[in-house]
Design a protein around this motif. Structure first.
Motif, PDB file in Angstrom:
ATOM      1  N   TYR A   1      21.701 180.589  58.535  1.00  0.00           N
ATOM      2  CA  TYR A   1      22.945 180.579  60.236  1.00  0.00           C
ATOM      3  C   TYR A   1      22.396 179.850  60.775  1.00  0.00           C
ATOM      4  O   TYR A   1      21.931 180.389  61.654  1.00  0.00           O
ATOM      5  CB  TYR A   1      23.618 181.403  59.538  1.00  0.00           C
ATOM      6  N   TYR A   2      23.450 178.794  60.757  1.00  0.00           N
ATOM      7  CA  TYR A   2      22.928 178.438  61.896  1.00  0.00           C
ATOM      8  C   TYR A   2      24.849 177.745  62.627  1.00  0.00           C
ATOM      9  O   TYR A   2      25.183 176.820  62.054  1.00  0.00           O
ATOM     10  CB  TYR A   2      22.216 177.335  61.888  1.00  0.00           C
ATOM     11  N   LYS A   3      24.850 178.356  63.938  1.00  0.00           N
ATOM     12  CA  LYS A   3      25.641 177.445  64.815  1.00  0.00           C
ATOM     13  C   LYS A   3      25.922 177.068  65.751  1.00  0.00           C
ATOM     14  O   LYS A   3      24.738 177.571  66.760  1.00  0.00           O
ATOM     15  CB  LYS A   3      26.430 178.767  65.219  1.00  0.00           C
ATOM     16  N   VAL A   4      26.113 175.464  66.375  1.00  0.00           N
ATOM     17  CA  VAL A   4      26.162 175.494  67.666  1.00  0.00           C
ATOM     18  C   VAL A   4      27.829 174.904  67.426  1.00  0.00           C
ATOM     19  O   VAL A   4      28.437 174.562  67.226  1.00  0.00           O
ATOM     20  CB  VAL A   4      24.591 174.694  67.781  1.00  0.00           C
ATOM     21  N   LYS A   5      27.971 174.248  69.317  1.00  0.00           N
ATOM     22  CA  LYS A   5      29.205 173.874  69.881  1.00  0.00           C
ATOM     23  C   LYS A   5      28.510 172.272  69.994  1.00  0.00           C
ATOM     24  O   LYS A   5      27.900 171.847  70.956  1.00  0.00           O
ATOM     25  CB  LYS A   5      30.047 175.140  70.824  1.00  0.00           C
ATOM     26  N   LEU A   6      29.007 171.193  69.332  1.00  0.00           N
ATOM     27  CA  LEU A   6      28.746 169.917  70.062  1.00  0.00           C
ATOM     28  C   LEU A   6      30.063 169.967  71.028  1.00  0.00           C
ATOM     29  O   LEU A   6      31.310 168.921  70.716  1.00  0.00           O
ATOM     30  CB  LEU A   6      28.908 169.041  68.397  1.00  0.00           C
ATOM     31  N   GLU A   7      29.129 169.629  72.235  1.00  0.00           N
ATOM     32  CA  GLU A   7      30.043 169.542  73.463  1.00  0.00           C
ATOM     33  C   GLU A   7      30.724 168.124  73.117  1.00  0.00           C
ATOM     34  O   GLU A   7      32.289 168.031  73.875  1.00  0.00           O
ATOM     35  CB  GLU A   7      29.671 169.436  74.405  1.00  0.00           C
ATOM     36  N   ASP A   8      30.278 167.415  73.156  1.00  0.00           N
ATOM     37  CA  ASP A   8      31.250 165.571  73.122  1.00  0.00           C
ATOM     38  C   ASP A   8      31.893 166.039  72.317  1.00  0.00           C
ATOM     39  O   ASP A   8      32.646 164.566  72.700  1.00  0.00           O
ATOM     40  CB  ASP A   8      30.219 164.434  72.456  1.00  0.00           C
ATOM     41  N   TYR A   9      32.401 166.679  71.487  1.00  0.00           N
ATOM     42  CA  TYR A   9      33.370 166.383  70.598  1.00  0.00           C
ATOM     43  C   TYR A   9      33.943 167.804  70.260  1.00  0.00           C
ATOM     44  O   TYR A   9      35.278 167.136  69.692  1.00  0.00           O
ATOM     45  CB  TYR A   9      32.294 165.781  68.841  1.00  0.00           C
ATOM     46  N   ASN A  10      32.973 168.287  70.597  1.00  0.00           N
ATOM     47  CA  ASN A  10      34.536 169.707  71.098  1.00  0.00           C
ATOM     48  C   ASN A  10      34.462 170.219  68.966  1.00  0.00           C
ATOM     49  O   ASN A  10      35.709 170.634  69.089  1.00  0.00           O
ATOM     50  CB  ASN A  10      35.490 169.650  71.777  1.00  0.00           C
ATOM     51  N   ILE A  11      33.438 170.076  69.001  1.00  0.00           N
ATOM     52  CA  ILE A  11      33.276 170.310  67.315  1.00  0.00           C
ATOM     53  C   ILE A  11      32.349 171.262  66.996  1.00  0.00           C
ATOM     54  O   ILE A  11      31.643 171.568  67.844  1.00  0.00           O
ATOM     55  CB  ILE A  11      32.700 169.032  66.406  1.00  0.00           C
ATOM     56  N   LEU A  12      32.708 172.872  65.957  1.00  0.00           N
ATOM     57  CA  LEU A  12      32.132 173.925  66.336  1.00  0.00           C
ATOM     58  C   LEU A  12      31.208 173.739  64.726  1.00  0.00           C
ATOM     59  O   LEU A  12      32.165 173.272  64.007  1.00  0.00           O
ATOM     60  CB  LEU A  12      32.813 175.192  66.353  1.00  0.00           C
ATOM     61  N   ALA A  13      30.186 173.909  64.183  1.00  0.00           N
ATOM     62  CA  ALA A  13      28.948 173.091  63.524  1.00  0.00           C
ATOM     63  C   ALA A  13      28.778 174.454  62.736  1.00  0.00           C
ATOM     64  O   ALA A  13      27.935 175.583  63.703  1.00  0.00           O
ATOM     65  CB  ALA A  13      28.150 172.079  63.694  1.00  0.00           C
ATOM     66  N   GLU A  14      28.444 174.708  61.885  1.00  0.00           N
ATOM     67  CA  GLU A  14      28.089 175.657  61.361  1.00  0.00           C
ATOM     68  C   GLU A  14      27.624 175.635  60.345  1.00  0.00           C
ATOM     69  O   GLU A  14      27.869 174.740  59.074  1.00  0.00           O
ATOM     70  CB  GLU A  14      29.351 177.042  61.008  1.00  0.00           C
ATOM     71  N   LEU A  15      26.141 176.079  59.693  1.00  0.00           N
ATOM     72  CA  LEU A  15      25.229 175.929  58.712  1.00  0.00           C
ATOM     73  C   LEU A  15      24.883 177.120  57.946  1.00  0.00           C
ATOM     74  O   LEU A  15      24.706 178.130  59.005  1.00  0.00           O
ATOM     75  CB  LEU A  15      24.381 174.762  58.790  1.00  0.00           C
ATOM     76  N   THR A  16      24.928 176.875  56.871  1.00  0.00           N
ATOM     77  CA  THR A  16      24.228 178.023  55.678  1.00  0.00           C
ATOM     78  C   THR A  16      23.267 177.200  53.843  1.00  0.00           C
ATOM     79  O   THR A  16      24.239 176.522  54.292  1.00  0.00           O
ATOM     80  CB  THR A  16      25.014 178.791  55.658  1.00  0.00           C
ATOM     81  N   THR A  17      22.908 177.708  53.365  1.00  0.00           N
ATOM     82  CA  THR A  17      22.171 177.385  52.800  1.00  0.00           C
ATOM     83  C   THR A  17      22.374 177.975  51.304  1.00  0.00           C
ATOM     84  O   THR A  17      22.775 179.011  51.190  1.00  0.00           O
ATOM     85  CB  THR A  17      21.230 177.107  52.409  1.00  0.00           C
ATOM     86  N   THR A  18      22.242 178.160  50.463  1.00  0.00           N
ATOM     87  CA  THR A  18      21.675 178.292  48.744  1.00  0.00           C
ATOM     88  C   THR A  18      19.717 177.713  48.965  1.00  0.00           C
ATOM     89  O   THR A  18      19.204 177.367  49.666  1.00  0.00           O
ATOM     90  CB  THR A  18      23.017 178.062  47.982  1.00  0.00           C
ATOM     91  N   THR A  19      20.190 178.115  48.266  1.00  0.00           N
ATOM     92  CA  THR A  19      18.604 177.792  47.399  1.00  0.00           C
ATOM     93  C   THR A  19      17.981 175.932  47.503  1.00  0.00           C
ATOM     94  O   THR A  19      17.357 175.509  47.998  1.00  0.00           O
ATOM     95  CB  THR A  19      17.626 178.146  46.346  1.00  0.00           C
ATOM     96  N   ARG A  20      19.773 174.904  46.673  1.00  0.00           N
ATOM     97  CA  ARG A  20      19.594 173.584  46.218  1.00  0.00           C
ATOM     98  C   ARG A  20      20.474 173.427  46.966  1.00  0.00           C
ATOM     99  O   ARG A  20      20.924 171.728  46.747  1.00  0.00           O
ATOM    100  CB  ARG A  20      19.227 173.499  45.588  1.00  0.00           C
ATOM    101  N   VAL A  21      21.884 174.075  47.935  1.00  0.00           N
ATOM    102  CA  VAL A  21      22.855 173.655  48.344  1.00  0.00           C
ATOM    103  C   VAL A  21      22.462 174.035  50.446  1.00  0.00           C
ATOM    104  O   VAL A  21      22.861 175.397  50.617  1.00  0.00           O
ATOM    105  CB  VAL A  21      24.291 174.073  47.447  1.00  0.00           C
ATOM    106  N   GLY A  22      22.601 172.569  50.975  1.00  0.00           N
ATOM    107  CA  GLY A  22      23.789 172.791  51.963  1.00  0.00           C
ATOM    108  C   GLY A  22      24.255 172.687  52.253  1.00  0.00           C
ATOM    109  O   GLY A  22      25.516 172.014  51.774  1.00  0.00           O
ATOM    110  N   PHE A  23      25.188 173.729  53.266  1.00  0.00           N
ATOM    111  CA  PHE A  23      26.541 174.732  53.133  1.00  0.00           C
ATOM    112  C   PHE A  23      26.931 173.937  54.577  1.00  0.00           C
ATOM    113  O   PHE A  23      26.890 174.756  55.288  1.00  0.00           O
ATOM    114  CB  PHE A  23      26.895 175.464  52.809  1.00  0.00           C
ATOM    115  N   HIS A  24      27.869 172.964  54.563  1.00  0.00           N
ATOM    116  CA  HIS A  24      27.943 172.367  56.546  1.00  0.00           C
ATOM    117  C   HIS A  24      29.549 172.754  56.536  1.00  0.00           C
ATOM    118  O   HIS A  24      30.709 172.814  56.011  1.00  0.00           O
ATOM    119  CB  HIS A  24      28.340 171.736  56.765  1.00  0.00           C
ATOM    120  N   GLN A  25      30.114 173.463  57.813  1.00  0.00           N
ATOM    121  CA  GLN A  25      31.742 173.682  58.117  1.00  0.00           C
ATOM    122  C   GLN A  25      31.627 173.376  59.500  1.00  0.00           C
ATOM    123  O   GLN A  25      30.772 173.983  60.544  1.00  0.00           O
ATOM    124  CB  GLN A  25      31.439 175.436  58.388  1.00  0.00           C
ATOM    125  N   TYR A  26      32.685 172.605  59.382  1.00  0.00           N
ATOM    126  CA  TYR A  26      32.971 171.818  60.906  1.00  0.00           C
ATOM    127  C   TYR A  26      34.274 171.902  61.337  1.00  0.00           C
ATOM    128  O   TYR A  26      35.329 171.259  60.626  1.00  0.00           O
ATOM    129  CB  TYR A  26      32.907 169.568  60.625  1.00  0.00           C
TER     130      TYR A  26
END
Lengths: 762, 762
Positions: free
Chosen positions: A145-170
């Motif tokens: 799990y990784y999370k960060v705020k993209l300041e320039d865009y006021n977008i919260l980015a979150e990442l997780t995965t399964t073995t073969r799939v990257g899952f993004h949530q913006y």
């Protein structure tokens, strides 16, 4: 035993890892941020245990070359992320963990708002491109799990995965100009022409497929993808950044830049556009395959059918907790963080390299099907044969056997008829020296972890060790050493071949192949042929048998060694310390050499030569960040001063591993540095893989329970262990005092209880 | 009937092509050399009927670009060979036949002796490279067999093929320096960066596998190969001709130039070295696949298991004789050569595009399996919908149905949801205009050649004709014409769309889909919207409905037409000549226009504009080398002067087709020019494919027997036909006089006897 029972209270006891995982939550002790500053070359993003996808932020896009010359700044970005950077370029799906050379960084995704920008821009010019400022204050990096705020865009980015799939949530703000950039030209260790070809199809308004071919460290590398959006994009477009495309106009009966579903070229970026409401989450699932876009779709549908980000994260983190729970330790908070982060780093590579149906791209670039095993890739074997694969023989024997099956598949696909040297993504890159696959195979054979045809494996080792055209091996076979004229790394090659040959001998003995045993035991003595008794060091030797005259025992440059100097490599006879001690004049001079190694003061110029470790990574002349020394501290066990092993390993643990972003003194090397930590913290170390013996050191934890895959439990207790109590007064195994300085693999796998009685005095 | 029986004596009668081939040897009448000089763009090498391999000599390697600009000299080399050249560079495995743009030329092989030369050299400097001088005196070009002496090396080169395998036989002199060059960078219409990637594995000392990716006219093209030698090579090597390879040194733990079995890069040539005895034959089998090296090996083993060159040649030529025997004609020697060479050229494309197990690379670059059909590629549909596919509906209905199935597979794989425009090797290149696939599908539907789902095929036609973003089609749908502002070829597109729409209507009527019929019949009248009655020509029309002011009815450049001018394209209403005649003021002015077309004198400047035909290819203002005029001569049948059709078609036959290397007045266009010849020589022509009618002309043969796939026979007799007797006095079908100027498809497929009574007077 008191402390041990204290620990037991915290966990629900388990009889076997297979029957049920521990419910204790070990995730808080995993800090993926460790090693992301300076030289660790780890990444903070999301990945599953041994996962095919490593979805992580890239903080810059330094090219491998500038003006036709190697750009040394690229080295910081082996894993794409540097802690000191202030901007994130995007989130890409493949990363090496801890390597000292690099590649990958495929399929960078970046969410943006406002004016569409199709280039990344530069770090010190805000809004010069699609990259965004970020701060560590909004950053959360956990296992998967990784999370960060993209300041320039006021977008919260979150990442997780399964073995073969990257899952993004913006999570977007309200805007009529929301974009998802898919950058297909960005990559790690990029340079002009690294991108060989890119091909994309927009199948419909939520599904995009394609592939990317690159030629970098991996010469012929293809990665396929399938990308799906949680809601339809409203429009999309592509832009080619190639300087020249002869046929671009010719192909164009359409406006190819806008809403045209077939895109191909060498330097492609795409954008997908949306209107968003405040807080609206746009999610992306991004599946990889080495075989085809169909394979990527198969993986996508099998592993991540739904759109519940939190559920995917929960499952990924639960998988991590199960893996981490194989070793439950009692220790202080920082030790726990170092330990479980090391375990996390150790369980990232090699990575799964096949689709859910077993299909994978072989070394021959042909689609193969893994029959009855999981195929793995990313074998940094010069590093990992030392401690990582031995660690797997204890904690991950099933996976290690599958890794060996993967190596045997590589062998079968290799037109050189060789096991891997340094291989990844269907490529052999021939990096580093030796043929250390044989050590991994031999170690498993000797330790009985062979749910494969052990004789076939041994035959592959024998074939590999006889490929005469490889790195002076023909001369080595003929003369007993690699002549200096034949190779720049003639001495370290001779020493590494000799050790590898010894490991083949051990496997042959185990399998009753006495002729092979005898032949390779003889070959294993070749280390003696590059020892110059007149100076007491390993030294380059010419074809005529004489030693090279010009020689500097401190320099790592041009002296016949790879990532080391004569001081270090002279000790590289892990399979025969006693023989080495004899060569060096006995135990006293040997101890003197070892002592000097840890206490000497290197002239400044030698630091400059040592590329991949900071000055902090060097203790005297001992370079922990470079693997050839990893067994050195344990060599005192072959002298009359084993307490120095205990002292030194504790010193190295404290000195080289810290629970902070710059906590690794050198490249983690796909887990080898971490495996060293784990073994050493537990109190023992495999000095010569291929041997059943683990040399005893000084445990840095208070206690540990290792849940073995065979259902048994091996526990370790370090009574009265502490910062000052680093010396081992006594060791008992299952209650009986040990009168030797090692334990055996069988003693571990049989289950039992190892107790160290620690003291402040030796 | 006398002559008919005379002919029958020469052949063993047959009741069906399936039951047994004719034993008459038609091969002597096939002269593949026809069209290899000047503008025919045919190749003289070896290929099987519709074969996947076209193994043919390349006589030069002109780049597509020079100094960043299009190099017009490249145009001569669309098929790799120009008759006037004095040297052969080598023999490559893929060639288009007769195209007006090009690609391919994969895997060039050249045998040499003496000093190893790894570049082709230049034609006027002997021994400047590996190319060799040759003369036509030693050259033999037959169907599926080619032979030539390579003068510089005293090597006799012989070539033959199976469908998927090229078979080389090189007879060497005695030498200790015999070489086989495998040039993986050579290609047709090559330019810097066209080679995307090349990958080779030397599997053992007789087997080499690999693939080549290019991006040229076909944007994303990959061809795999497996190459096997009749005897082991003694050594081998590779050379990279890339200007720069960042990692070449890095990859090199071996001497990669010599005997190193893994080769990859952008610009690669290889050599295989031998000692040979006098006359020693080194044979090579070279199999292709679109899917994988494994697929190529599968093809190799299935089709060419042995090493008997003569037997493979015998089988290949027998296959040709069976195909050619479908039409057995009585005619003079030159007519027979023209006829059977035309039939040969008509039976080359489209080419089989799948492995023996049905696997092929789809438009989506994914491996598909052809389920119950043979997959074909190379669809030059702007050309071939006119006469080649209609010819197939008579002579090759099974293959034509499979070609349609291949086009439907393309449709299913197309993210634009379109049938092919101009497609080859898993690529759509969007060449030319219209959506003429629909004509091919409609023609088969109307003629009942539908062993596929005809309604599904019609749906694909409808979808294709509604892709609004394609070439102004949206505006065409909205306004009834393509506005001049939207497209450079707005008029010809409007006319072609209108014809294609009519063909859709015919198919819909046949299938009882009356609403589709009505809608598309209406669309088919759109040709009227670009006719300017004030000048009597089709003319570019602006968005506002007005006609473009600046306009030149003779120029082909920038006037709104593709490969034609207003004079020609004004006649392009093949589906409604009566309507056109009405627009043009009736039959008299129409005949005047037609007459002028064939007799006018064009100003010199218009010859320069017409790229792909020689001055010989133009009769007055009639340009036979460009397809939009192919139906023109038959339009007199809609006037009161049908004898002018008879006169004109005989004039064109005599004027545009000759049994000599420069015998084609324009590009053969994958068989369309040849198909025109065959139809016209037989006495009828499909003016509007999608109609059941063939317009009657003037047969140029004395008689013909067409063996239909349904087992029936359709015979044609042209009584008293001769150079002067070109006019048709009377026609009988099955003994009854025909009172119309056409026959129907059903009349042919029912079997029967068509007799033309010829006369010198009309």
């Amino acid at each position: 035993m008191r402390k041990y029972f204290n620990l037991a209270v915290l966990v629900i006891p388990f009889s076997s890892a297979a029957q049920g995982p521990a419910t204790v939550n070990l995730l808080p002790y995993v800090h993926p941020i460790i090693g992301t500053q300076r030289m660790g070359h780890t990444y903070p993003g999301a990945t599953s245990p041994f996962g095919m996808v490593q979805l992580s932020p890239d903080t810059d896009t330094i090219p491998y070359e500038q003006n036709g010359k190697y750009n040394p700044d690229v080295y910081k970005y082996c894993a794409g992320y540097q802690y000191d950077d202030k901007t994130i370029v995007g989130f890409s799906h493949t990363h090496f963990s801890g390597t000292g050379h690099s590649d990958l960084g495929d399929f960078l995704i970046m969410p943006t708002t406002g004016e569409l920008r199709m280039n990344p821009g530069v770090a010190d010019k805000p809004r010069s491109g699609f990259r965004s400022a970020f701060t560590h204050s909004t950053e959360v990096a956990e296992a998967d799990y990784y999370k960060v705020k993209l300041e320039d865009y006021n977008i919260l980015a979150e990442l997780t995965t399964t073995t073969r799939v990257g899952f993004h949530q913006y999570s977007f703000p309200a805007t009529d100009q929301a974009h998802i950039i898919l950058d297909l030209l960005s990559g790690i260790y990029n340079y002009e022409d690294k991108n060989v070809w890119t091909y994309v199809r927009v199948e419909n308004d939520t599904l995009v497929t394609g592939y990317r071919e690159t030629s970098g460290w991996g010469r012929t590398r293809t990665v396929y993808f399938a990308m799906t959006f949680s809601r339809p994009f409203e429009q999309y477009g592509s832009r080619s950044f190639s300087k020249k495309e002869v046929y671009r106009g010719f192909w164009g009966k359409f406006d190819q830049a806008h809403n045209f579903p077939e895109i191909a070229g060498r330097q492609i970026r795409m954008h997908f556009d949306f209107h968003t409401t405040e807080g609206e989450k746009i999610k992306i699932k991004f599946a990889l395959s080495s075989v085809s876009t169909e394979g990527a779709l198969l993986n996508l549908r099998a592993e991540a059918p739904g759109w519940d980000f939190d559920e995917v994260r929960r499952q990924g983190q639960a998988a991590w907790n199960r893996e981490l729970g194989k070793v439950q330790i009692r220790a202080g908070e920082e030790e726990k963080i170092n330990f479980y982060t090391s375990l996390y780093h150790a369980f990232i590579n090699p990575t799964v390299y096949m689709d859910v149906d077993g299909s994978y791209r072989g070394l021959d670039q042909v689609t193969h099907k893994a029959d009855g095993f999981v195929n793995y890739t990313t074998f940094s074997l010069w590093d990992t044969h030392r401690a990582l694969h031995p660690l797997f023989n204890i904690l991950q024997p099933g996976r290690n056997a599958d890794m060996i099956r993967s190596m045997l598949a590589h062998f079968n696909q290799s037109p050189e008829h060789m096991l891997p040297i340094w291989s990844f993504y269907s490529n052999e890159d021939w990096c580093m020296s030796g043929y250390h696959s044989v050590s991994v195979l031999a170690d498993a054979i000797v330790k009985g972890n062979t749910p494969f045809d052990a004789n076939q494996a041994l035959d592959a080792c024998i074939a590999t060790s006889n490929r005469r055209s490889f790195m002076g091996l023909g001369a080595y076979i003929d003369k007993g050493y690699v002549p200096s004229e034949v190779s720049d790394v003639s001495v370290s090659s001779t020493l590494e071949f000799a050790y590898d040959d010894w490991s083949i001998a051990q496997a042959a003995r185990k399998l009753g192949r006495t002729d092979v045993y005898a032949a390779y035991l003889k070959r294993s003595e070749n280390y003696k042929n590059v020892f110059d008794p007149s100076i007491g060091y390993m030294r380059p030797r010419l074809k005529d048998g004489s030693f090279r005259q010009v020689f500097d025992v401190l320099s790592t440059d041009g002296q016949g060694f790879i990532e080391g100097n004569a001081w270090n490599y002279t000790l590289y006879v892990p399979h025969d310390p006693a023989g080495l001690i004899g060569l060096m004049g006995g135990k006293k001079p040997f101890v003197r050499h070892l002592d000097s190694l840890f206490t000497m003061t290197l002239p400044d110029k030698f630091f400059a030569e040592t590329e991949d470790i900071t000055r902090d990574g060097i203790i005297g002349g001992y370079v922990h960040g470079n693997e050839p020394s990893h067994h050195d501290a344990y060599l005192y066990n072959w002298t009359d001063q084993p307490w120095k092993t205990q002292e030194r390993v504790r010193m190295i643990l404290g000195n080289q591993y810290h629970a902070r972003p710059d906590g690794l003194g050198g490249n983690d090397d796909t887990g080898q540095m971490s495996a060293w930590y784990i073994f050493t913290a537990l109190g023992f170390y495999p000095v010569a893989p291929g041997s059943e013996e683990y040399s005893l050191g000084s445990p840095a934890i208070d206690g540990a329970i290792i849940a073995l895959e065979n259902g048994k439990t091996f526990s370790i207790e370090a009574r009265d262990q502490g910062e000052r109590n680093v010396y081992v007064r006594k060791v008992t195994l299952n209650g009986a005092e040990l009168t030797r300085r090692y334990i055996t693999h069988e003693e571990i796998t049989n289950g039992g209880n190892l107790v160290f009685y620690m003291s402040s005095k030796h």
